[in-house]
Scaffold this active site. Sequence first.
Site: not given
Length: 544
Positions: A207, A257
């Site tokens: 957002d 990751e």
Amino acid sequence: MTTEWWRTAVIYQIYPRSFSDADGDGTGDLPGVTARLDALRSLGADAIWLSPFMTSPQKDAGYDVADYCDVDPMFGTLADFDALLAASHERGIRVIVDLVPNHSSDQHPWFQEALRAGPGGPERARYMFRDGAGENGDQPPNNWQSVFGGPAWTRVTEPDGTPGQWYLHLFDASQPDFDWSNQDVHAEFDRILRFWLDRGVDGFRVDVAHGLVKEDGLPDYVAPEDADSMGGREPVPYWGQEGVHEVWREWRRVLDEYDGERALCAEAWMPTTDEIALWVRPDEMHQAFNFAYLQTAWDARRLREVVSESLRAFGAVGAPATWVLSNHDVVRHATRLALGADHPQGHGIGPRTPGRPDPAVGLRRGRAATTVMLALPGSAYLYQGEELGLPEVIDLPDEARQDPTWVRTGGARYGRDGCRVPIPWESGAPAYGFSSTGRSWLPQPQQWRELARDVQEADRDSTLNLYRTILRLRRELGTATAQLTWEDGFPEHALAFRSGQVLILANTGAEHVPLPTGARTLVSSGPLGDGVLPPDTAAWLLDG
């Protein structure tokens, strides 16, 4: 060619409070979403994006978060979320979570600590607290205005009871802005990202991704009169600051990751496509909403320009173009495309809005616009209910409206309630199948009965079945990965392009457009004439 799922995905936005209510309290919830997943699989969605469901006082429909690592009781529990995630993955549907990093709720423990601690402490340094202007500090630190209307600053009462500092809230007063120059904020969102990634989410819609960082010195700024709710043209001292890109590089490193191609999508309201493309450079986000496309009128020349610009700008940084026509913040496109007067984004429409739309024209254009959008290469976003051809609900009673824009502007702007009305599932059921009790947090119009999903299931010409057909063809014909080439030789009010082997032709004018001789129609947004494409109609064609 890269094949990451997010490059071509059809992502279905779920606004949980208005999607499906499993417990009958009138507010949609996570178990309600889980119960309806098969409908989304049959539609052809590759992923769902869940608007905020985290713990919140709900001053701004969940975009005021009090706990980023839990589920608000109105939507269920973390166990309900885990069940929804597992059920989605079982059906081959990925799950994207909405994350709100520009601001928190004023009920967030950090903000409550800041109020108790008083000026000058590390607790306040996590937010944008400033001393006031004027002799007694009784004026806001600058002249910034809230996106929702009114001043962007609120003064607090200090622990000793005296008038104190001011805090910045670019949105509602219940949504204090974080200070992203503070490393505590960075560390906390690293923790939040990992919390949801460890649970197995496939990505985040971020957002206000163009916000977070404010210009040094917080200079005064006055938006132009024709600005929409997200501000004017650049430079805007609180949008699009260079420092925000380092935040997204940090987040990208976290996602990288994890296995499974986790994705970040930016809600970045910037003036040009080239500027939006900065958010999706190779070491930042994966996608950014294409608001330039969403805001383009139903006009062949302008559509061709924005599609060309989008493919050029996003392609230049190695990112897919994204396409969207509706979401929870804008007037539904089955209404917007027929509006007879300009309306700034965020203002909404209601009974007093000039240029009220013709519903039949709006639906024709909405279906045609979708037929075009889903042929474009890249990823597409759908907003719940658009596959039913739902229009904006214009005639909501004033007393039912809940958008903070409506409240903060004293009714001068209608805000976004009209696109958030709970959607219809079964025509003869209470609340049209939204809830078993008939309760609904916003009133549903009688029109929902004829637009309910079960009615449209049985109608081969329904908007629902148009979406299903196009999404099936999109997969089968590979239009999402095909090269787009423009076709000339058609009238100026016709939009014509090839996506692989498919010719897409749309008529945005008032005169018929001749169809190519011998062309075979795969799908059309409305009935075709004898050898012609009628106004406000689009079709996918194969050469004869």
